[in-house]
Design a protein around this motif. Structure first.
Motif, PDB file in Angstrom:
ATOM      1  N   GLU A  35       0.837  -1.192   0.000  1.00 15.82           N
ATOM      2  CA  GLU A  35       0.000   0.000   0.000  1.00 15.82           C
ATOM      3  C   GLU A  35       0.876   1.248   0.000  1.00 15.82           C
ATOM      4  N   HIS A  36       0.605   2.173  -0.907  1.00 11.69           N
ATOM      5  CA  HIS A  36       1.371   3.413  -1.010  1.00 11.69           C
ATOM      6  C   HIS A  36       0.751   4.460  -0.084  1.00 11.69           C
ATOM      7  N   LYS A  37       1.521   4.898   0.916  1.00 11.80           N
ATOM      8  CA  LYS A  37       0.981   5.828   1.906  1.00 11.80           C
ATOM      9  C   LYS A  37       0.636   7.177   1.293  1.00 11.80           C
ATOM     10  N   ARG A  38       1.490   7.638   0.384  1.00 12.98           N
ATOM     11  CA  ARG A  38       1.204   8.942  -0.217  1.00 12.98           C
ATOM     12  C   ARG A  38      -0.089   8.910  -1.012  1.00 12.98           C
ATOM     13  N   LYS A  39      -0.306   7.793  -1.698  1.00 18.00           N
ATOM     14  CA  LYS A  39      -1.541   7.686  -2.458  1.00 18.00           C
ATOM     15  C   LYS A  39      -2.733   7.651  -1.513  1.00 18.00           C
ATOM     16  N   ARG A  40      -2.588   6.947  -0.396  1.00 19.18           N
ATOM     17  CA  ARG A  40      -3.678   6.869   0.576  1.00 19.18           C
ATOM     18  C   ARG A  40      -3.974   8.246   1.164  1.00 19.18           C
ATOM     19  N   ILE A  41      -2.920   8.996   1.497  1.00 14.26           N
ATOM     20  CA  ILE A  41      -3.120  10.332   2.048  1.00 14.26           C
ATOM     21  C   ILE A  41      -3.778  11.243   1.020  1.00 14.26           C
ATOM     22  N   SER A  42      -3.349  11.128  -0.237  1.00 11.56           N
ATOM     23  CA  SER A  42      -3.933  11.949  -1.292  1.00 11.56           C
ATOM     24  C   SER A  42      -5.413  11.649  -1.457  1.00 11.56           C
ATOM     25  N   GLU A  43      -5.778  10.372  -1.402  1.00 13.04           N
ATOM     26  CA  GLU A  43      -7.188  10.014  -1.510  1.00 13.04           C
ATOM     27  C   GLU A  43      -7.987  10.590  -0.344  1.00 13.04           C
ATOM     28  N   LEU A  44      -7.414  10.524   0.857  1.00  8.35           N
ATOM     29  CA  LEU A  44      -8.098  11.080   2.016  1.00  8.35           C
ATOM     30  C   LEU A  44      -8.222  12.599   1.909  1.00  8.35           C
ATOM     31  N   GLU A  45      -7.219  13.255   1.341  1.00  8.20           N
ATOM     32  CA  GLU A  45      -7.311  14.701   1.118  1.00  8.20           C
ATOM     33  C   GLU A  45      -8.472  15.036   0.191  1.00  8.20           C
ATOM     34  N   LEU A  46      -8.563  14.302  -0.902  1.00  8.34           N
ATOM     35  CA  LEU A  46      -9.649  14.556  -1.850  1.00  8.34           C
ATOM     36  C   LEU A  46     -11.007  14.322  -1.193  1.00  8.34           C
ATOM     37  N   ARG A  47     -11.090  13.256  -0.380  1.00  4.95           N
ATOM     38  CA  ARG A  47     -12.354  12.958   0.282  1.00  4.95           C
ATOM     39  C   ARG A  47     -12.709  14.064   1.279  1.00  4.95           C
ATOM     40  N   THR A  48     -11.714  14.571   1.975  1.00  5.98           N
ATOM     41  CA  THR A  48     -11.957  15.644   2.940  1.00  5.98           C
ATOM     42  C   THR A  48     -12.435  16.906   2.240  1.00  5.98           C
ATOM     43  N   ASP A  49     -11.812  17.250   1.105  1.00  5.51           N
ATOM     44  CA  ASP A  49     -12.245  18.425   0.350  1.00  5.51           C
ATOM     45  C   ASP A  49     -13.691  18.280  -0.117  1.00  5.51           C
ATOM     46  N   GLU A  50     -14.054  17.070  -0.568  1.00 10.15           N
ATOM     47  CA  GLU A  50     -15.426  16.849  -1.014  1.00 10.15           C
ATOM     48  C   GLU A  50     -16.415  17.035   0.132  1.00 10.15           C
ATOM     49  N   LEU A  51     -16.074  16.480   1.300  1.00  6.33           N
ATOM     50  CA  LEU A  51     -16.959  16.626   2.454  1.00  6.33           C
ATOM     51  C   LEU A  51     -17.081  18.081   2.883  1.00  6.33           C
ATOM     52  N   GLN A  52     -15.964  18.813   2.821  1.00  4.46           N
ATOM     53  CA  GLN A  52     -16.000  20.218   3.217  1.00  4.46           C
ATOM     54  C   GLN A  52     -16.847  21.027   2.247  1.00  4.46           C
ATOM     55  N   GLU A  53     -16.736  20.756   0.962  1.00  2.00           N
ATOM     56  CA  GLU A  53     -17.560  21.459  -0.020  1.00  2.00           C
ATOM     57  C   GLU A  53     -19.040  21.150   0.189  1.00  2.00           C
ATOM     58  N   GLN A  54     -19.357  19.881   0.490  1.00  2.00           N
ATOM     59  CA  GLN A  54     -20.750  19.528   0.757  1.00  2.00           C
ATOM     60  C   GLN A  54     -21.272  20.261   1.986  1.00  2.00           C
ATOM     61  N   LEU A  55     -20.407  20.349   3.003  1.00  2.00           N
ATOM     62  CA  LEU A  55     -20.808  21.042   4.228  1.00  2.00           C
ATOM     63  C   LEU A  55     -21.070  22.518   3.967  1.00  2.00           C
ATOM     64  N   ASN A  56     -20.179  23.181   3.239  1.00  2.00           N
ATOM     65  CA  ASN A  56     -20.350  24.611   2.955  1.00  2.00           C
ATOM     66  C   ASN A  56     -21.570  24.871   2.084  1.00  2.00           C
ATOM     67  N   SER A  57     -21.756  24.038   1.068  1.00  2.00           N
ATOM     68  CA  SER A  57     -22.884  24.252   0.161  1.00  2.00           C
ATOM     69  C   SER A  57     -24.206  24.026   0.869  1.00  2.00           C
ATOM     70  N   SER A  58     -24.271  23.008   1.732  1.00  2.57           N
ATOM     71  CA  SER A  58     -25.519  22.754   2.450  1.00  2.57           C
ATOM     72  C   SER A  58     -25.819  23.863   3.438  1.00  2.57           C
ATOM     73  N   ALA A  59     -24.772  24.399   4.083  1.00  7.35           N
ATOM     74  CA  ALA A  59     -24.981  25.490   5.043  1.00  7.35           C
ATOM     75  C   ALA A  59     -25.470  26.745   4.338  1.00  7.35           C
ATOM     76  N   GLN A  60     -24.879  27.060   3.176  1.00  3.13           N
ATOM     77  CA  GLN A  60     -25.304  28.246   2.431  1.00  3.13           C
ATOM     78  C   GLN A  60     -26.725  28.083   1.900  1.00  3.13           C
ATOM     79  N   ARG A  61     -27.063  26.861   1.488  1.00  2.00           N
ATOM     80  CA  ARG A  61     -28.397  26.632   0.939  1.00  2.00           C
ATOM     81  C   ARG A  61     -29.465  26.774   2.018  1.00  2.00           C
ATOM     82  N   ASP A  62     -29.153  26.323   3.223  1.00  2.00           N
ATOM     83  CA  ASP A  62     -30.143  26.367   4.296  1.00  2.00           C
ATOM     84  C   ASP A  62     -30.278  27.757   4.899  1.00  2.00           C
ATOM     85  N   THR A  63     -29.203  28.526   4.926  1.00  2.00           N
ATOM     86  CA  THR A  63     -29.262  29.856   5.546  1.00  2.00           C
ATOM     87  C   THR A  63     -29.759  30.925   4.593  1.00  2.00           C
ATOM     88  N   SER A  64     -29.915  30.607   3.313  1.00  2.00           N
ATOM     89  CA  SER A  64     -30.359  31.615   2.353  1.00  2.00           C
ATOM     90  C   SER A  64     -31.789  32.069   2.635  1.00  2.00           C
TER      91      SER A  64
END
Length: 645
Positions: A57-86
């Motif tokens: 298992e390549h650790k850098r690849k695993r970390i990169s995948e987790l980074e991408l997943r974290t960015d996706e979750l953060q974008e979902q969180l921000n978009s849902s918060a903006q949609r609900d507070t509008s």
């Protein structure tokens, strides 16, 4: 444990290593004792297993995948918060969290991966905003794993716990009373999302909000030292945008400082500027070149970085003005024309308006300082008049862009900073018109503060530190004008009314009995009732400034010196006013006074034309819409200097 050898076609046994040793490419001795773990796994308390279908298992690849997943979750969180507070009339974080299950689920999943990134060698920028040292100040949450996080969570800092209800109230107070003066954070940000993004930023918002939040007034007495400790620890870490934003909040709205407290605003404002440059905020389109991790430099992110840099510069320059120290103009930072243009284009019109005004004040302070302030000759005073006219005209030009009452207050504060230098001139050569203009500007500043507070456009208890200094300068100026012979040049009734109003505004700004506005209001009251202020021991008037090395801040410090001498037992500590050099006998070539007679005209040097290019010749002045031609300054100097020879 599995078999450790594999039979081959020729009857030989092939040694096999366990999966843990194969992953690390380490030597394995599992074949020596098939029934027990290998020595390496036994030493590290790892499970020792031999498996044929194995893939490293390549650790850098695993970390990169987790980074991408974290960015996706953060974008979902921000978009849902903006949609609900509008659809909400104002930020209501509890309602947002309780009404949107997806928001809570995304936030919970985002927080679940946060501990991994805090300990990882390579982390996304969202979780590099606080150091491990600062994290030790946090008390871990002890909520059960299966408890739903649909509402704001209680938080603890060094044993001080704040419940969810108070946190919601503190966030609402911040975004209602404070955020409009420095809009660098999204109003839709929930307390839970803010804490997951940066605990330091979370506690900075809580600290600012507790200054005026009535729900729990005890927090202002216990939180400041804990948050200050966290802030100082954050300097010794890999900074982030959130770290800079948290420092901006603490420097723009500092905690009340008692007379024995230490003022960190001036040194930390310069440190903040360097932290921002280290992150590349001064070059928003090239931020990736300053970061070891991947940044999402879209248009919105570049605008956020440019705005943050602009406020860092603004706070630094204003803290220098308040301390009476020279600052560096924003346009003097050396980067290419295209980068500068991109920087200013990503700033809001309001921020550019404030930066323009502050840049004029900064350049004006540098110019009059280079002209000379401590002991001024007649030629230097005429040059000072020229400089003040030039910079006052520039402020008036920028003031044409003002669009609100708050903008006009900024224009008045900038004009006041420039006109205050008139008090450096000899009392015998004061221009009555300049003193009248100075008095009227000071009255307008105080009246504008009162108007904005009464109409709800600003909240004086939530005023930034910049407003403290902006109120003290006109009060001390009016006090000097009213208590001396200069009163014959001004509207005494309006000036007196404005001074008394300014003293009452100090009381409305005060948060504690011993903070800066409270002490300043008491000092002004005592000086007004004093019969010895601005007087020598023999009763003769002393109008000239005694403090002459602190730029526009000398006006306030000079008044404080008079107060210390009369009410603080500091008599004889400070030197008397500097004698006007033009009234002293001129020395001869060998240093002997010529019996009080003026030396022959041939030995008196002709006044030299000041070199305005050192502080006015800048190619980016056109970026702010200012002329760069020196002819205007030459003509003004000729009219005011040569005509008076």
């Amino acid at each position: 444990m599995s078999a450790h050898t594999t039979p081959q076609g020729d009857g030989k046994q092939v040694k096999r290593a366990c999966t843990e040793c194969r992953q690390q490419k380490a030597k394995c001795d599992a074949y020596l004792d098939p029934d027990n773990p290998c020595s390496r796994c036994r030493k590290m308390s790892r499970q020792c297993t031999i498996s044929e279908p194995f893939k490293r298992e390549h650790k850098r690849k695993r970390i990169s995948e987790l980074e991408l997943r974290t960015d996706e979750l953060q974008e979902q969180l921000n978009s849902s918060a903006q949609r609900d507070t509008s659809a909400l009339p104002e930020p209501t974080w509890t309602a947002v969290n309780s009404n949107d299950h997806r928001n809570a689920e995304s936030e919970s999943r985002l927080a679940s991966v946060a501990p991994f990134f805090r300990d990882a060698a390579i982390a996304p920028v969202s979780f590099r905003s606080f150091s491990q040292a600062a994290e030790t100040l946090q008390t871990p949450e002890s909520l059960p794993r299966d408890q739903p996080t649909t509402g704001t969570l209680p938080r603890s800092l060094e044993g001080q716990t704040i419940d969810a209800k108070d946190i919601d109230a503190l966030f609402q107070t911040y975004f209602r009373e404070y955020a409009s003066l420095m809009p660098i954070l999204e109003p839709s940000m929930t307390p839970n999302a803010c804490y997951a993004l940066s605990p330091f930023l979370f506690w900075a918002i809580v600290g600012v909000g507790c200054r005026t939040c009535p729900n729990n007034p005890t927090l202002l007495g216990v939180l400041p030292p804990k948050i200050h400790k966290m802030a100082l620890l954050s300097v010794n870490c890999n900074g982030s945008l959130q770290t800079v934003q948290a420092w901006l909040l603490l420097l723009y709205w500092p905690f009340p400082k008692a007379s024995t407290g230490q003022d960190l605003i001036f040194p930390m404002s310069a440190a903040l500027l360097h932290m921002a440059m280290q992150l590349g905020l001064h070059l928003p389109s090239s931020g990736q070149e300053f970061s070891k991790v991947r940044l999402r430099l879209n248009e919105e992110e570049m605008k956020k970085r440019a705005e943050t840099w602009g406020y860092c510069t603004l706070i630094y320059q204003r803290s220098c003005v308040a301390k009476g120290m020279p600052a560096t103009p924003i346009l003097d930072i050396p980067y290419d024309l295209e980068q500068r243009r991109a920087l200013f284009q990503n700033m809001s019109p309001r921020l550019k308006f404030e930066l323009k005004l502050q840049d004029v004040v900064t350049r004006g302070s540098i110019a009059v300082s280079q002209n000379g302030l401590r002991v001024m000759s007649a030629e230097q005073e005429r040059s000072l008049d020229t400089l003040l006219n030039v910079f006052q005209a520039q402020i008036a030009g920028v003031g044409l862009e003002s669009a609100s009452d708050l903008d006009r207050l900024y224009v008045q504060l900038s004009t006041q900073s420039i006109l205050a230098y008139n008090l450096y001139k000899s009392p015998a050569t004061q221009d009555p018109t300049s003193l009248y203009d100075l008095c009227m500007t000071c009255c307008q500043v105080i009246e504008s503060f009162d108007h904005l507070d009464r109409t709800g456009q600003i909240c004086l208890p939530a005023a930034p530190i910049f407003f403290y200094h902006g109120l003290m300068v006109p009060c001390h100026t009016l006090l000097r004008l009213l208590k001396t012979s200069f009163s014959r040049y001004i509207n005494v009734e309006r000036a007196k009314t404005a001074l008394f109003l300014g003293i009452s505004l100090h009381k409305r700004m005060s948060l504690q009995n011993d903070d800066v506005p409270a002490r300043s209001g008491v000092a002004l009251t005592q000086l007004w009732n004093s019969t010895r202020v601005f007087r020598k021991s023999n009763g003769t008037e002393t109008v000239a400034l005694r403090i002459r090395s602190r730029l526009s801040g000398s006006i306030v410090l000079d008044g404080i010196v008079w107060w210390r001498e009369e009410f603080g037992a500091f008599m004889g500590v400070y030197p008397p006013p500097i004698t006007d050099a033009r009234n002293d006998p001129p020395p001869s070539e060998n240093g002997i006074v010529s019996n009080g007679n003026v030396l022959p005209e041939a030995t008196t040097p002709a006044p030299a034309k000041p070199d305005y290019s050192t502080f006015l010749d800048d190619p980016m002045l056109t970026e702010f819409g200012w002329p760069v031609d020196d002819d205007i300054f030459s003509s003004i100097w000729a009219d005011n200097t040569l005509g008076n020879l």
